[in-house]
Scaffold this motif. Structure first.
Motif, PDB file in Angstrom:
ATOM      1  N   LEU A   4       0.858  -1.190   0.000  1.00 57.68           N
ATOM      2  CA  LEU A   4       0.000   0.000   0.000  1.00 57.68           C
ATOM      3  C   LEU A   4       0.881   1.222   0.000  1.00 57.68           C
ATOM      4  O   LEU A   4       1.873   1.256   0.722  1.00 57.68           O
ATOM      5  CB  LEU A   4      -0.821   0.048   1.287  1.00 57.68           C
ATOM      6  N   SER A   5       0.494   2.226  -0.767  1.00 55.30           N
ATOM      7  CA  SER A   5       1.235   3.470  -0.622  1.00 55.30           C
ATOM      8  C   SER A   5       0.376   4.653  -1.000  1.00 55.30           C
ATOM      9  O   SER A   5      -0.634   4.511  -1.702  1.00 55.30           O
ATOM     10  CB  SER A   5       2.500   3.457  -1.474  1.00 55.30           C
ATOM     11  N   GLN A   6       0.764   5.782  -0.476  1.00 57.27           N
ATOM     12  CA  GLN A   6       0.179   7.060  -0.869  1.00 57.27           C
ATOM     13  C   GLN A   6       1.275   8.061  -0.608  1.00 57.27           C
ATOM     14  O   GLN A   6       1.703   8.209   0.529  1.00 57.27           O
ATOM     15  CB  GLN A   6      -1.058   7.380  -0.028  1.00 57.27           C
ATOM     16  N   SER A   7       1.773   8.704  -1.660  1.00 61.01           N
ATOM     17  CA  SER A   7       2.847   9.652  -1.372  1.00 61.01           C
ATOM     18  C   SER A   7       2.732  10.887  -2.240  1.00 61.01           C
ATOM     19  O   SER A   7       2.155  10.851  -3.320  1.00 61.01           O
ATOM     20  CB  SER A   7       4.204   8.984  -1.538  1.00 61.01           C
ATOM     21  N   TRP A   8       3.247  11.958  -1.691  1.00 58.18           N
ATOM     22  CA  TRP A   8       3.275  13.258  -2.348  1.00 58.18           C
ATOM     23  C   TRP A   8       4.740  13.537  -2.686  1.00 58.18           C
ATOM     24  O   TRP A   8       5.633  13.091  -1.947  1.00 58.18           O
ATOM     25  CB  TRP A   8       2.737  14.310  -1.381  1.00 58.18           C
ATOM     26  N   PRO A   9       4.989  14.285  -3.761  1.00 61.45           N
ATOM     27  CA  PRO A   9       6.397  14.623  -4.052  1.00 61.45           C
ATOM     28  C   PRO A   9       7.022  15.325  -2.841  1.00 61.45           C
ATOM     29  O   PRO A   9       6.332  16.025  -2.098  1.00 61.45           O
ATOM     30  CB  PRO A   9       6.282  15.572  -5.249  1.00 61.45           C
ATOM     31  N   ASP A  10       8.357  15.147  -2.678  1.00 60.58           N
ATOM     32  CA  ASP A  10       9.044  15.647  -1.473  1.00 60.58           C
ATOM     33  C   ASP A  10       8.765  17.117  -1.175  1.00 60.58           C
ATOM     34  O   ASP A  10       8.545  17.488  -0.021  1.00 60.58           O
ATOM     35  CB  ASP A  10      10.565  15.446  -1.600  1.00 60.58           C
ATOM     36  N   ALA A  11       8.757  17.953  -2.222  1.00 61.06           N
ATOM     37  CA  ALA A  11       8.578  19.388  -1.981  1.00 61.06           C
ATOM     38  C   ALA A  11       7.202  19.651  -1.355  1.00 61.06           C
ATOM     39  O   ALA A  11       7.053  20.535  -0.504  1.00 61.06           O
ATOM     40  CB  ALA A  11       8.708  20.155  -3.294  1.00 61.06           C
ATOM     41  N   PHE A  12       6.220  18.877  -1.781  1.00 62.47           N
ATOM     42  CA  PHE A  12       4.868  19.057  -1.218  1.00 62.47           C
ATOM     43  C   PHE A  12       4.836  18.549   0.223  1.00 62.47           C
ATOM     44  O   PHE A  12       4.309  19.215   1.107  1.00 62.47           O
ATOM     45  CB  PHE A  12       3.839  18.310  -2.067  1.00 62.47           C
ATOM     46  N   SER A  13       5.393  17.379   0.450  1.00 59.65           N
ATOM     47  CA  SER A  13       5.381  16.830   1.821  1.00 59.65           C
ATOM     48  C   SER A  13       6.073  17.793   2.769  1.00 59.65           C
ATOM     49  O   SER A  13       5.587  18.049   3.876  1.00 59.65           O
ATOM     50  CB  SER A  13       6.103  15.482   1.884  1.00 59.65           C
ATOM     51  N   SER A 180       2.371   6.526   6.679  1.00 60.58           N
ATOM     52  CA  SER A 180       1.928   5.275   6.062  1.00 60.58           C
ATOM     53  C   SER A 180       0.410   5.280   5.889  1.00 60.58           C
ATOM     54  O   SER A 180      -0.294   6.098   6.472  1.00 60.58           O
ATOM     55  CB  SER A 180       2.370   4.086   6.919  1.00 60.58           C
ATOM     56  N   VAL A 181      -0.083   4.345   5.072  1.00 61.29           N
ATOM     57  CA  VAL A 181      -1.514   4.247   4.820  1.00 61.29           C
ATOM     58  C   VAL A 181      -2.207   3.730   6.079  1.00 61.29           C
ATOM     59  O   VAL A 181      -1.815   2.699   6.634  1.00 61.29           O
ATOM     60  CB  VAL A 181      -1.771   3.318   3.610  1.00 61.29           C
ATOM     61  N   ALA A 182      -3.243   4.458   6.526  1.00 62.11           N
ATOM     62  CA  ALA A 182      -3.971   4.072   7.740  1.00 62.11           C
ATOM     63  C   ALA A 182      -5.127   3.136   7.406  1.00 62.11           C
ATOM     64  O   ALA A 182      -5.458   2.235   8.166  1.00 62.11           O
ATOM     65  CB  ALA A 182      -4.502   5.312   8.454  1.00 62.11           C
ATOM     66  N   PHE A 183      -5.783   3.395   6.272  1.00 59.94           N
ATOM     67  CA  PHE A 183      -6.946   2.568   5.899  1.00 59.94           C
ATOM     68  C   PHE A 183      -7.263   2.771   4.430  1.00 59.94           C
ATOM     69  O   PHE A 183      -6.680   3.649   3.770  1.00 59.94           O
ATOM     70  CB  PHE A 183      -8.183   2.939   6.745  1.00 59.94           C
ATOM     71  N   LEU A 184      -8.185   1.945   3.947  1.00 56.98           N
ATOM     72  CA  LEU A 184      -8.667   2.107   2.576  1.00 56.98           C
ATOM     73  C   LEU A 184     -10.123   2.557   2.643  1.00 56.98           C
ATOM     74  O   LEU A 184     -10.994   1.819   3.104  1.00 56.98           O
ATOM     75  CB  LEU A 184      -8.533   0.788   1.805  1.00 56.98           C
ATOM     76  N   GLN A 185     -10.369   3.782   2.220  1.00 57.08           N
ATOM     77  CA  GLN A 185     -11.740   4.291   2.116  1.00 57.08           C
ATOM     78  C   GLN A 185     -12.216   3.933   0.708  1.00 57.08           C
ATOM     79  O   GLN A 185     -11.403   3.515  -0.131  1.00 57.08           O
ATOM     80  CB  GLN A 185     -11.714   5.809   2.415  1.00 57.08           C
ATOM     81  N   ILE A 186     -13.499   4.058   0.442  1.00 57.78           N
ATOM     82  CA  ILE A 186     -13.961   3.679  -0.903  1.00 57.78           C
ATOM     83  C   ILE A 186     -14.531   4.882  -1.632  1.00 57.78           C
ATOM     84  O   ILE A 186     -15.070   5.808  -1.035  1.00 57.78           O
ATOM     85  CB  ILE A 186     -15.009   2.551  -0.827  1.00 57.78           C
ATOM     86  N   SER A 187     -14.404   4.838  -2.963  1.00 54.60           N
ATOM     87  CA  SER A 187     -14.866   5.970  -3.768  1.00 54.60           C
ATOM     88  C   SER A 187     -16.382   5.958  -3.842  1.00 54.60           C
ATOM     89  O   SER A 187     -17.016   4.904  -3.729  1.00 54.60           O
ATOM     90  CB  SER A 187     -14.282   5.883  -5.173  1.00 54.60           C
ATOM     91  N   GLY A 188     -16.968   7.162  -4.029  1.00 53.01           N
ATOM     92  CA  GLY A 188     -18.418   7.283  -4.180  1.00 53.01           C
ATOM     93  C   GLY A 188     -18.928   6.407  -5.318  1.00 53.01           C
ATOM     94  O   GLY A 188     -20.076   5.989  -5.318  1.00 53.01           O
ATOM     95  N   GLY A 189     -18.043   6.107  -6.271  1.00 55.95           N
ATOM     96  CA  GLY A 189     -18.360   5.125  -7.312  1.00 55.95           C
ATOM     97  C   GLY A 189     -19.592   5.430  -8.127  1.00 55.95           C
ATOM     98  O   GLY A 189     -20.558   4.676  -8.118  1.00 55.95           O
TER      99      GLY A 189
END
Ligand code: J2J
Length: 534
Positions: A4-13, A180-189
């Motif tokens: 699992l991952s979710q990351s922002w470019p370093d400058a943004f983080s 780190s990723v805390a959970f998986l939410q779901i899209s409104g779909g």
């Protein structure tokens, strides 16, 4: 297991950290800290049972340790499908404490959605309850290819009773990395099956901390979860998690019906709750028939779908509290009208973003910026908006630009004040022989008719015009005649092409899992009819 991952470019983080948005908070630490600070205050109640912060934390930690004792490992994904019951909280915070990842399903989801979520997340376990509204969720859980089925309440053969999942909190791992990723939410779909949305501790806690501040939550606040607890709105805007962050009390409402919700608000002194527009209309209707006496209630939030000004203006006089419009998405960006915004802003817009660093682009179909006041496609990026879905390369290619903006699929207008007015989804617009009709516009007009309870306007394929408009109307009592409706609209002096080509009356609307009216289902029905005629 797919990482699992979710990351922002370093400058943004770096910027998000420097500006104090991301503070290194995590969910296990959040509950532990609240339990240490005010152990005896009530965290969760369903009106009968009451759990203090200390008790909730203790239950969560024992449950988390119990998951480890079953052989589950930190990093494992655990699907949670529960209604608005207290056990949801020790389940989810227990999963956090064990370093595992909850994946949220809604009670309305059935085999197709639940199996899809279990498969795409590679869930090792499911936590559910026996029955919700008559449907056998434990049975569904047992029929999935998931190693452990844990059930709160009546537990069938083959499943594990939740109360037996208990271990020694000393076995719990160290707190997770806040990035780190805390959970998986779901899209409104709105199209196809829900996509999985990896949210990090840092980004999600930022959004709920700010949401709690915007809504003025403190330890005296009482938040009632009226919509399903696992939905992103109910969880984080400011929702149950925002309430727990603020040390407030969470009340779980088993049904959003006014005859259940109103007495619970009175009994528990509820100060804030959130609704989708169809429920807001039900509450307004009930309040019109009999004064609801909701004196403790300070804020009713309405969001999830467009709340039209004609309805929005009825909230404060009938419910006796402030309206707050909320335009959010599980992918991130959330907009609120502020409590001190002028009334016309509160009834006529869907609010403005949480953060100074929520970047908003409004583009025409060719990708050019449109001026303020003109409708366009909303794109956004910011400190709590994801950069990618989990394991969905083709959806990612469609939904995100190369520089990381999320294409929301919403058409909005931006006011000079920064407030957004939602015009609809990109595909809600009706293109009648080149005349663009906003479904919302026509619906708002129809709502002004005294016999109309609710209205939805969708397109029908038309061989001559390309598309024509069909209005589905839920009348207050006996349906008026279509000719009356047309005459009424002409009386409001609108362009003739806005008068629906077809008018149909319905008893109720099909809704999505969280209770939004499903335009897709209405459109599909009309399309099937047209195809059958050809
Ligand atoms: C018009 N459309 C809206 C609004 C959402 C808070 C509130 C809602 C959600 C949510 C959420 C709308 N007017 N006020 O997660 O934290 C439509 C838009 C949007 C989509 C997102 C939250 N509020 N919408 O509804 O992920 O089309 O989140 O892109 O379920 O709902 O749906 P969802």
């Amino acid at each position: 297991m797919t990482p699992l991952s979710q990351s922002w470019p370093d400058a943004f983080s770096a910027r998000y950290r420097d500006r104090g948005y991301w503070r290194g908070e995590t969910f296990p630490a959040m509950l532990r800290d609240r339990a240490a600070a005010y152990p005896d205050r009530i965290a969760i109640t369903d009106g009968g049972l009451r759990w203090s912060y200390a008790e909730l934390n203790d239950r969560a930690r024992r449950f988390g340790a119990g998951l480890l004792a079953l052989g589950l490992r930190p990093g494992d994904r655990v699907l949670v499908q529960m209604g608005n019951i207290p056990a949801f909280f020790p389940a989810v915070f227990g999963i956090f404490a064990a370093g595992m990842i909850p994946v949220y399903a809604l009670p309305a989801h059935r085999r197709t959605e639940v199996a899809h979520l279990a498969e795409t997340s590679e869930a090792a376990a499911i936590v559910t309850q026996g029955r919700i509204g008559g449907f056998d969720h434990a049975g569904l859980g047992l029929s999935l290819a998931v190693a452990h089925v844990i059930v709160a309440g009546d537990t069938p053969e083959g499943a594990i009773p939740m109360e037996t999942v208990a271990g020694d909190p000393a076995t719990l791992p160290a707190d997770p990395d806040p990035q780190s990723v805390a959970f998986l939410q779901i899209s409104g779909g709105s199209t196809g099956l829900p996509k999985l949305i990896p949210r990090t501790h840092d980004d999600y806690i930022y959004s709920l901390r700010e949401s709690a501040a915007i809504c003025g939550l403190d330890r005296e606040s009482v938040f009632m979860a009226t919509l399903p607890v696992a939905h992103n709105f109910t969880m984080s805007s400011p929702g149950t998690f925002g309430a727990l962050y603020a040390g407030a009390r969470v009340v779980l409402c088993p049904s959003p019906r006014p005859d259940v919700a109103f007495p619970l608000i009175r009994r528990e002194g509820v100060t804030i709750t959130g609704l989708v527009p169809p429920l807001a209309l039900l509450w307004l209707d009930a309040a019109e028939r009999e004064a609801p006496g909701l004196s403790s209630l300070r804020i009713v939030q309405v969001g999830g779908a467009k709340f039209l000004p004609e309805s929005a203006r009825r909230v404060e006089p009938l419910l006796g509290c402030r309206l707050q419009q909320v335009f959010g998405m599980a992918e991130g960006l959330v907009n609120y009208t502020r409590l001190d915004d002028p009334d016309v802003v509160v009834t006529g817009t869907q609010g403005r973003p949480i953060s100074q660093d929520d970047e908003i682009l409004i583009l025409d179909d060719a990708g050019n910026l449109v001026p303020d006041g003109m409708p366009g496609n909303l794109l956004t990026r910011g400190p709590y908006t994801i950069r990618a879905y989990h394991a969905a390369p083709s959806a990612n290619a469609r939904s995100f630009t190369e520089d990381g903006f999320y294409r929301t699929g919403d058409i909005v207008i931006r006011r000079p004040s920064g407030h957004l007015v939602v015009q609809g989804r990109a595909n809600d617009q009706i293109n009648r022989s080149g005349e663009k009709i906003s479904a919302e516009d026509v619906e708002d007009l129809l709502l002004g008719h005294p016999d109309v309870f609710d209205a939805v306007v969708v397109s029908i394929p038309d061989s001559r015009l390309g598309e024509r408009a069909c209005a589905f109307i839920r009348p207050k009592g006996a349906p008026p005649r279509p000719a009356d409706i047309r005459r009424y609209m002409r009386g409001r002096e609108v362009a003739a092409f806005k008068i629906p080509d077809e008018i149909r009356f319905v008893h109720e609307f099909a809704t999505t899992a969280v209770g939004k009216i499903s335009r897709r289902q209405l459109r599909d029905m009309l399309r099937d009819e047209v195809l059958a005629e050809e």
